[in-house]
Design a protein around this motif. Structure first.
Motif, PDB file in Angstrom:
ATOM      1  N   GLU A  28      20.686  59.540  50.998  1.00  0.00           N
ATOM      2  CA  GLU A  28      21.914  59.537  50.072  1.00  0.00           C
ATOM      3  C   GLU A  28      22.581  58.423  50.031  1.00  0.00           C
ATOM      4  O   GLU A  28      23.187  57.848  49.022  1.00  0.00           O
ATOM      5  CB  GLU A  28      22.905  60.658  50.679  1.00  0.00           C
ATOM      6  CG  GLU A  28      23.867  61.090  49.462  1.00  0.00           C
ATOM      7  CD  GLU A  28      24.601  62.312  49.815  1.00  0.00           C
ATOM      8  OE1 GLU A  28      25.814  62.353  50.200  1.00  0.00           O
ATOM      9  OE2 GLU A  28      23.890  63.598  49.780  1.00  0.00           O
ATOM     10  N   ILE A  29      22.855  57.755  51.361  1.00  0.00           N
ATOM     11  CA  ILE A  29      23.360  56.415  51.323  1.00  0.00           C
ATOM     12  C   ILE A  29      22.532  55.387  50.622  1.00  0.00           C
ATOM     13  O   ILE A  29      23.082  54.653  49.808  1.00  0.00           O
ATOM     14  CB  ILE A  29      23.211  55.999  53.075  1.00  0.00           C
ATOM     15  CG1 ILE A  29      24.297  56.681  53.713  1.00  0.00           C
ATOM     16  CG2 ILE A  29      23.446  54.407  53.175  1.00  0.00           C
ATOM     17  CD1 ILE A  29      24.140  56.538  55.185  1.00  0.00           C
ATOM     18  N   LYS A  31      20.863  55.899  47.816  1.00  0.00           N
ATOM     19  CA  LYS A  31      21.171  56.148  46.269  1.00  0.00           C
ATOM     20  C   LYS A  31      22.517  55.427  45.997  1.00  0.00           C
ATOM     21  O   LYS A  31      22.567  55.018  45.124  1.00  0.00           O
ATOM     22  CB  LYS A  31      21.173  57.602  45.965  1.00  0.00           C
ATOM     23  CG  LYS A  31      19.582  58.211  46.187  1.00  0.00           C
ATOM     24  CD  LYS A  31      19.617  59.753  45.786  1.00  0.00           C
ATOM     25  CE  LYS A  31      18.371  60.385  45.730  1.00  0.00           C
ATOM     26  NZ  LYS A  31      18.296  61.747  45.297  1.00  0.00           N
ATOM     27  N   TYR A  32      23.308  55.873  46.679  1.00  0.00           N
ATOM     28  CA  TYR A  32      24.853  55.266  46.494  1.00  0.00           C
ATOM     29  C   TYR A  32      24.623  53.845  46.398  1.00  0.00           C
ATOM     30  O   TYR A  32      25.248  53.122  45.545  1.00  0.00           O
ATOM     31  CB  TYR A  32      25.905  55.783  47.387  1.00  0.00           C
ATOM     32  CG  TYR A  32      26.365  57.390  47.186  1.00  0.00           C
ATOM     33  CD1 TYR A  32      27.141  57.339  45.752  1.00  0.00           C
ATOM     34  CD2 TYR A  32      25.988  58.296  47.839  1.00  0.00           C
ATOM     35  CE1 TYR A  32      27.631  58.512  45.744  1.00  0.00           C
ATOM     36  CE2 TYR A  32      26.473  59.612  47.634  1.00  0.00           C
ATOM     37  CZ  TYR A  32      27.505  59.707  46.381  1.00  0.00           C
ATOM     38  OH  TYR A  32      28.023  61.026  46.031  1.00  0.00           O
ATOM     39  N   ALA A  33      24.121  53.369  47.546  1.00  0.00           N
ATOM     40  CA  ALA A  33      24.127  51.815  47.620  1.00  0.00           C
ATOM     41  C   ALA A  33      23.376  51.119  46.302  1.00  0.00           C
ATOM     42  O   ALA A  33      23.738  49.955  45.978  1.00  0.00           O
ATOM     43  CB  ALA A  33      23.096  51.346  48.678  1.00  0.00           C
ATOM     44  N   LEU A  35      23.697  51.957  43.442  1.00  0.00           N
ATOM     45  CA  LEU A  35      24.826  51.743  42.318  1.00  0.00           C
ATOM     46  C   LEU A  35      25.492  50.568  42.294  1.00  0.00           C
ATOM     47  O   LEU A  35      26.341  50.542  41.255  1.00  0.00           O
ATOM     48  CB  LEU A  35      25.715  53.065  42.415  1.00  0.00           C
ATOM     49  CG  LEU A  35      25.116  54.435  42.260  1.00  0.00           C
ATOM     50  CD1 LEU A  35      26.017  55.707  42.579  1.00  0.00           C
ATOM     51  CD2 LEU A  35      24.472  54.531  40.723  1.00  0.00           C
ATOM     52  N   TYR A  98      26.971  47.344  50.662  1.00  0.00           N
ATOM     53  CA  TYR A  98      27.370  48.832  50.427  1.00  0.00           C
ATOM     54  C   TYR A  98      26.631  49.771  51.315  1.00  0.00           C
ATOM     55  O   TYR A  98      27.460  50.729  51.892  1.00  0.00           O
ATOM     56  CB  TYR A  98      26.829  49.520  49.083  1.00  0.00           C
ATOM     57  CG  TYR A  98      27.689  49.014  47.979  1.00  0.00           C
ATOM     58  CD1 TYR A  98      28.476  47.949  47.714  1.00  0.00           C
ATOM     59  CD2 TYR A  98      27.514  50.018  46.948  1.00  0.00           C
ATOM     60  CE1 TYR A  98      29.236  47.845  46.632  1.00  0.00           C
ATOM     61  CE2 TYR A  98      28.203  49.811  45.595  1.00  0.00           C
ATOM     62  CZ  TYR A  98      29.234  48.505  45.598  1.00  0.00           C
ATOM     63  OH  TYR A  98      29.830  48.416  44.363  1.00  0.00           O
ATOM     64  N   LEU A 102      28.904  52.420  53.457  1.00  0.00           N
ATOM     65  CA  LEU A 102      28.655  53.957  53.445  1.00  0.00           C
ATOM     66  C   LEU A 102      28.087  54.438  54.785  1.00  0.00           C
ATOM     67  O   LEU A 102      28.523  55.759  54.854  1.00  0.00           O
ATOM     68  CB  LEU A 102      27.342  54.190  52.632  1.00  0.00           C
ATOM     69  CG  LEU A 102      28.016  53.960  50.886  1.00  0.00           C
ATOM     70  CD1 LEU A 102      26.676  53.460  50.287  1.00  0.00           C
ATOM     71  CD2 LEU A 102      28.255  55.272  50.521  1.00  0.00           C
ATOM     72  N   ASP A 105      31.435  55.705  56.143  1.00  0.00           N
ATOM     73  CA  ASP A 105      32.002  57.000  55.810  1.00  0.00           C
ATOM     74  C   ASP A 105      31.007  57.925  55.950  1.00  0.00           C
ATOM     75  O   ASP A 105      31.538  59.229  56.158  1.00  0.00           O
ATOM     76  CB  ASP A 105      31.817  56.465  54.308  1.00  0.00           C
ATOM     77  CG  ASP A 105      32.674  57.592  53.364  1.00  0.00           C
ATOM     78  OD1 ASP A 105      33.832  57.921  53.724  1.00  0.00           O
ATOM     79  OD2 ASP A 105      32.055  58.120  52.457  1.00  0.00           O
ATOM     80  N   TYR A 106      29.771  57.984  56.360  1.00  0.00           N
ATOM     81  CA  TYR A 106      28.933  58.991  56.904  1.00  0.00           C
ATOM     82  C   TYR A 106      28.905  59.215  58.281  1.00  0.00           C
ATOM     83  O   TYR A 106      28.205  59.964  58.993  1.00  0.00           O
ATOM     84  CB  TYR A 106      27.554  58.850  56.546  1.00  0.00           C
ATOM     85  CG  TYR A 106      27.140  59.155  54.944  1.00  0.00           C
ATOM     86  CD1 TYR A 106      26.698  60.409  54.612  1.00  0.00           C
ATOM     87  CD2 TYR A 106      27.560  58.421  53.874  1.00  0.00           C
ATOM     88  CE1 TYR A 106      26.416  60.797  53.228  1.00  0.00           C
ATOM     89  CE2 TYR A 106      27.274  58.790  52.749  1.00  0.00           C
ATOM     90  CZ  TYR A 106      26.842  59.865  52.209  1.00  0.00           C
ATOM     91  OH  TYR A 106      26.574  60.159  50.976  1.00  0.00           O
TER      92      TYR A 106
END
Length: 172
Positions: A28-29, A31-33, A35, A98, A102, A105-106
């Motif tokens: 998930e990290i 995938k967001y990165a 972006l 990122y 992230l 944040d996690y």
């Protein structure tokens, strides 16, 4: 957590608990990165998630000392990008940043280690990592980011630590 808090909390952590990070969280990290913005929206960056301790150890040995933070990291991200993009270094750097934000944040911590244009024992760190991970020849390795649950504490950053002389308005 607000972005400002994440920025203040992000520190380079080199000691990690002996606790695996769930792969879903790492994915998930990533995938967001991915972006993250990139030049002309080309998106030349790929991320290799490494959780195999033997592979992490091989990566660590490609730049012994500088990559010592991988000694007890349960995982790492290797940030690679297609060199045909004229903005690959910038784009990969943004993705790597990122990832580090992230991670906070996690509830994780991280440490960045340079690979691009670095040498150890007269060998290209980048070439060694590409060989270990079977990275295609047209891709470059920017960095390795160790990630895990912190086993050390560092004070948070603060705005008092910012040198205001580094902020210029309208001219140097």
């Amino acid at each position: 957590m607000e972005l400002k808090d994440v920025i203040l909390r992000r520190r380079s952590i080199r000691q990690y608990k002996n606790e695996p990070v769930p792969y879903e969280k790492l994915q998930e990290i990533a995938k967001y990165a991915l972006l993250a913005p990139s030049g002309r929206n080309q998106k030349p960056v790929d991320i290799v998630i490494v959780t195999d301790k033997q592979v992490i150890e091989k990566i660590k040995k490609s730049r012994e000392g500088a990559f010592s933070f991988l000694s007890n990291a349960p995982a790492c991200f290797v940030i690679v990008a297609d060199e045909s993009s004229s903005t690959w270094i910038s784009d990969a750097s943004i993705v790597a940043s990122y990832i580090q934000l992230l991670a906070v944040d996690y509830g994780l911590s991280s440490c960045w280690g340079h690979a691009h244009e670095r040498y150890y024992n007269n060998l290209s760190v980048e070439a060694e990592i590409k060989n270990i991970l079977h990275v295609p020849s047209n891709y470059r390795v920017l960095c390795v980011i160790g990630i895990g649950y912190a086993d050390e504490e560092k004070p948070h950053h603060s705005l008092q630590g910012v040198d205001n002389r580094k902020i210029h308005t309208n001219q140097w």
